[in-house]
Design an enzyme around this catalytic site. Sequence first.
Site, PDB file in Angstrom:
ATOM      1  N   ASP A  86       2.420  12.115   0.457  1.00  0.00           N
ATOM      2  CA  ASP A  86       3.370  12.799  -0.433  1.00  0.00           C
ATOM      3  C   ASP A  86       4.453  13.516   0.378  1.00  0.00           C
ATOM      4  O   ASP A  86       5.624  13.562  -0.026  1.00  0.00           O
ATOM      5  CB  ASP A  86       2.622  13.790  -1.329  1.00  0.00           C
ATOM      6  N   HIS A 146      -3.058  15.161  -5.443  1.00  0.00           N
ATOM      7  CA  HIS A 146      -2.469  13.856  -5.121  1.00  0.00           C
ATOM      8  C   HIS A 146      -2.554  12.904  -6.309  1.00  0.00           C
ATOM      9  O   HIS A 146      -3.287  11.929  -6.285  1.00  0.00           O
ATOM     10  CB  HIS A 146      -3.146  13.234  -3.892  1.00  0.00           C
TER      11      HIS A 146
HETATM   12  P1  NAD Z   1      -8.375  -2.351  -0.128  1.00  0.00           P
HETATM   13  O1  NAD Z   1      -9.097  -2.947  -1.278  1.00  0.00           O
HETATM   14  O2  NAD Z   1      -7.325  -3.161   0.539  1.00  0.00           O
HETATM   15  O3  NAD Z   1      -9.387  -1.892   0.992  1.00  0.00           O
HETATM   16  C1  NAD Z   1     -10.497  -1.125   0.689  1.00  0.00           C
HETATM   17  C2  NAD Z   1     -11.593  -1.510   1.648  1.00  0.00           C
HETATM   18  O4  NAD Z   1     -12.726  -0.684   1.367  1.00  0.00           O
HETATM   19  C3  NAD Z   1     -12.066  -2.962   1.510  1.00  0.00           C
HETATM   20  O5  NAD Z   1     -11.965  -3.622   2.754  1.00  0.00           O
HETATM   21  C4  NAD Z   1     -13.500  -2.851   1.049  1.00  0.00           C
HETATM   22  O6  NAD Z   1     -14.351  -3.851   1.578  1.00  0.00           O
HETATM   23  C5  NAD Z   1     -13.859  -1.482   1.592  1.00  0.00           C
HETATM   24  N1  NAD Z   1     -15.012  -0.883   0.937  1.00  0.00           N
HETATM   25  C6  NAD Z   1     -15.314  -0.817  -0.373  1.00  0.00           C
HETATM   26  N2  NAD Z   1     -16.483  -0.202  -0.549  1.00  0.00           N
HETATM   27  C7  NAD Z   1     -16.930   0.153   0.676  1.00  0.00           C
HETATM   28  C8  NAD Z   1     -18.072   0.811   1.157  1.00  0.00           C
HETATM   29  N3  NAD Z   1     -19.027   1.240   0.322  1.00  0.00           N
HETATM   30  N4  NAD Z   1     -18.213   0.977   2.485  1.00  0.00           N
HETATM   31  C9  NAD Z   1     -17.249   0.527   3.330  1.00  0.00           C
HETATM   32  N5  NAD Z   1     -16.144  -0.088   2.938  1.00  0.00           N
HETATM   33  C10 NAD Z   1     -15.982  -0.292   1.624  1.00  0.00           C
HETATM   34  O7  NAD Z   1      -7.749  -0.965  -0.645  1.00  0.00           O
HETATM   35  P2  NAD Z   1      -6.638  -0.063   0.092  1.00  0.00           P
HETATM   36  O8  NAD Z   1      -5.298  -0.476  -0.356  1.00  0.00           O
HETATM   37  O9  NAD Z   1      -6.945  -0.006   1.526  1.00  0.00           O
HETATM   38  O10 NAD Z   1      -6.928   1.370  -0.598  1.00  0.00           O
HETATM   39  C11 NAD Z   1      -8.126   2.049  -0.364  1.00  0.00           C
HETATM   40  C12 NAD Z   1      -8.163   3.346  -1.156  1.00  0.00           C
HETATM   41  O11 NAD Z   1      -7.155   4.254  -0.697  1.00  0.00           O
HETATM   42  C13 NAD Z   1      -7.898   3.179  -2.653  1.00  0.00           C
HETATM   43  O12 NAD Z   1      -8.797   3.968  -3.390  1.00  0.00           O
HETATM   44  C14 NAD Z   1      -6.479   3.693  -2.815  1.00  0.00           C
HETATM   45  O13 NAD Z   1      -6.220   4.141  -4.115  1.00  0.00           O
HETATM   46  C15 NAD Z   1      -6.460   4.796  -1.816  1.00  0.00           C
HETATM   47  N6  NAD Z   1      -5.138   5.258  -1.389  1.00  0.00           N
HETATM   48  C16 NAD Z   1      -4.983   6.588  -1.180  1.00  0.00           C
HETATM   49  C17 NAD Z   1      -3.769   7.089  -0.730  1.00  0.00           C
HETATM   50  C18 NAD Z   1      -3.582   8.561  -0.478  1.00  0.00           C
HETATM   51  O14 NAD Z   1      -2.443   9.006  -0.356  1.00  0.00           O
HETATM   52  N7  NAD Z   1      -4.639   9.345  -0.361  1.00  0.00           N
HETATM   53  C19 NAD Z   1      -2.696   6.205  -0.515  1.00  0.00           C
HETATM   54  C20 NAD Z   1      -2.897   4.852  -0.738  1.00  0.00           C
HETATM   55  C21 NAD Z   1      -4.130   4.382  -1.195  1.00  0.00           C
HETATM   56  C1  LMR Z   2      -0.198   6.439  -3.285  1.00  0.00           C
HETATM   57  O1  LMR Z   2       0.227   7.561  -3.521  1.00  0.00           O
HETATM   58  O2  LMR Z   2       0.536   5.509  -2.920  1.00  0.00           O
HETATM   59  C2  LMR Z   2      -1.671   6.178  -3.385  1.00  0.00           C
HETATM   60  O3  LMR Z   2      -2.335   7.253  -3.968  1.00  0.00           O
HETATM   61  C3  LMR Z   2      -2.014   4.879  -4.028  1.00  0.00           C
HETATM   62  C4  LMR Z   2      -1.683   4.814  -5.488  1.00  0.00           C
HETATM   63  O4  LMR Z   2      -2.573   4.479  -6.265  1.00  0.00           O
HETATM   64  O5  LMR Z   2      -0.542   5.065  -5.859  1.00  0.00           O
END
Ligand code: NAD
Ligand code: LMR
Length: 336
Positions: free
Chosen positions: A170, A197
């Site tokens: 953010d 967030h």
């Molecule tokens: P993705 O699906 O590409 O990757 C997630 C990974 O987690 C996969 O490789 C999957 O195998 C793994 N996984 C699932 N369960 C698991 C477990 N029990 N143990 C180990 N690994 C496991 O998803 P992504 O795009 O990398 O996003 C991941 C998370 O991050 C989502 O929940 C997304 O919303 C979040 N996110 C948060 C922010 C933030 O600002 N905090 C920003 C972007 C995304």
């Molecule tokens: C973001 O802010 O990009 C992440 O929290 C992923 C989402 O779901 O938007």
Amino acid sequence: MFSKISRPSARLFSTSSASYAKVAVIGAGGGIGQPLSLLLKTNPDITALNLYDLRGAPGVAADISHVNTSSVVTGFAAENSGLEKSLEGTDVVVIPAGVPRKPGMSRDDLFNTNASIVRDLAKAIGKISPKALIAVISNPVNSTVPIVAETLKNLNVYDPKRLFGVTTLDLVRASRFISQVAGTDPANEHVSVVGGHSGTTIVPLISQSNHPDISGKAYEDLINRIQFGGDEVVKAKAGAGSATLSMAFAGSRFTKALVQGLQGVSVVENSFVESPLYADKGVPFFSSPVTLGKNGVEKIHPIGDITAKESELLETALDGLKKNIEKGVKFVSENP
Ligand code: NAD
Ligand code: LMR
């Protein structure tokens, strides 16, 4: 006059030059996990990188391990207690495990899937590396952080100074977006973003930025873009997930700050932590500037002076946060 504190990642003082950190990335095979692990491999303060995922982590580790920096990269698969082994001796555990959004979904729609993933990972961390700093990326952060806290409490190993929700994206967005409005270099822009967030729980404090004079439609559009920046990416990826590369950048910045703190270099970053700031309003977790040190949270800073408009945004955010936090706490009490 608006009170300001040091910029993120600013070096405030250094009491030690110890340089060793073992970092685990849990979910390292995913969209965030892969580029995040790559960026962490380029961090000279990280000497060991453990990569774990249900799928693909050994391959990602083999690939990244060829990058010519000194850190040792090890991949762990789910078989043969891979999760537990990946957590042994870690100083920092970063969690991007879980499902991302698709168009039309809110972050809260991820709760049903990600709550139990994060709870189970917290159980393993509580047993194997209870002293590690934990950085939670998995959404919905407003709920997953309380889930980790409650799970660690059940194991009698919860230390609120060591648990962080990663809200850095953010701030990264706010800095970039305000530079586009003002026609400036984002490297010179810092906007404190507080609250939580997701959507309206994200509160950008433009009054404390270099451009407190942005007003009217430009102000409304900027606030909206920062609050809903994630949606922009989800829409553009059209079903293929949410922000991964910008998140890896943000996650790397936050992990770097945690590691610097551990090494005795006090650093300030905003993060969603257990916080006294609005606990009396039923909101025990809140993102504000935090000084990081050898034991994690060293000091939680108040948000500073804000305008009447920002007070309105804050009130809305607190309402949403209260519900999101309660939902996480309730989940663990019903599904320990
Ligand atoms: P993705 O699906 O590409 O990757 C997630 C990974 O987690 C996969 O490789 C999957 O195998 C793994 N996984 C699932 N369960 C698991 C477990 N029990 N143990 C180990 N690994 C496991 O998803 P992504 O795009 O990398 O996003 C991941 C998370 O991050 C989502 O929940 C997304 O919303 C979040 N996110 C948060 C922010 C933030 O600002 N905090 C920003 C972007 C995304
Ligand atoms: C973001 O802010 O990009 C992440 O929290 C992923 C989402 O779901 O938007």
